[in-house]
Write an enzyme that holds these catalytic residues in place. Structure first.
Site, PDB file in Angstrom:
ATOM      1  CB  CYS A  51       3.966  -0.066   8.142  1.00 48.15           C
ATOM      2  SG  CYS A  51       4.659   1.554   7.702  1.00 48.15           S
ATOM      3  CG  ASP A 120       2.229  -3.423   3.771  1.00 46.97           C
ATOM      4  OD1 ASP A 120       1.620  -2.903   2.820  1.00 46.97           O
ATOM      5  OD2 ASP A 120       1.778  -4.388   4.419  1.00 46.97           O
ATOM      6  CB  CYS A 173      -3.847  -3.591   0.036  1.00 47.40           C
ATOM      7  SG  CYS A 173      -4.456  -2.758   1.522  1.00 47.40           S
TER       8      CYS A 173
END
Length: 223
Positions: A51, A120, A173
């Protein structure tokens, strides 16, 4: 901070410097910089960043690999891969190859081939509210359900890219357990995750570090 990282004492337009134009450094939050170390790459490996986006982590991985081996950067958006190509040229990262995910065959062709795999994944971005405070007003319950479904689909469909004995990092995140620890537990309990084991994981708190909120889990595929 890591030995190959510098922290700015004050805000500055570093993108206008000759050093940046020559590819001597990239700008990235400290939390994101942990990923390349967590994945434990080595020169000569075959690494897949599944990703990749515009390639901040791909570029760091390439540097950690001493520009040796093969780093395949995948994404569903060609525009992001085009930006990655520009950055790779500036950084002289010659071991990066970009591939557009325009069908499932792109992923299946890589099954069983990678020594290391970075996922990610897309997330709510709740770890970066400090930089994007308007995110909290845009978050809808149905979006959270959709993003968690996407995260698990990526884990299920992309994890076979890894060789036996290879290592994979799942990263977001986000600070939500439902996007992080709970996703890993669900994956490990599934058929696709039965051959994996969790080595370690880490949640970075923005309130404690001052950096982006982040989550990383390192998993190994059993031999």
């Amino acid at each position: 901070m890591k030995p190959d990282a510098l922290q700015l004492d004050k805000r500055a337009n570093v993108f206008a410097t000759e050093a940046f134009k020559k590819g001597m450094f990239e700008v990235q939050d400290a939390s994101s910089q942990r990923v390349a170390y967590y994945l434990d790459v080595e020169p000569g490996m075959r690494v897949v960043d599944a990703c990749a986006g515009a390639g901040g982590k791909s570029l760091h991985l390439a540097a950690r690999m001493d520009n040796k081996g093969q780093l395949i950067s995948l994404d569903i958006y060609q525009s992001k891969l085009n930006e990655l190509k520009k950055r790779a040229r500036r950084n002289q990262a010659h071991n990066i190859e970009t591939r557009l995910i325009d069908n499932n065959k792109v992923i299946k062709k890589l099954y069983g081939q990678a020594d290391r795999l970075l996922l990610d994944v897309p997330c709510t971005g709740l770890g970066v509210l400090k930089r994007n405070p308007d995110t909290k007003w845009k978050l809808r319950p149905e979006f959270l359900d959709e993003i968690r479904e996407t995260q698990q689909e990526i884990l299920q469909n992309y994890s076979p890219i890894l060789k036996k004995g290879g290592k994979m990092v799942y990263a977001t995140c986000s600070i939500l357990p439902s996007e992080n620890q709970e996703q890993i537990a669900k994956f490990l309990a599934s058929e696709a995750g039965k051959d994996f084991e969790l080595i370690k994981d880490e949640a970075v708190s923005p309130s404690k570090t001052g950096y982006d909120g982040f989550y990383m889990a390192l998993l190994e595929k059993k031999k």
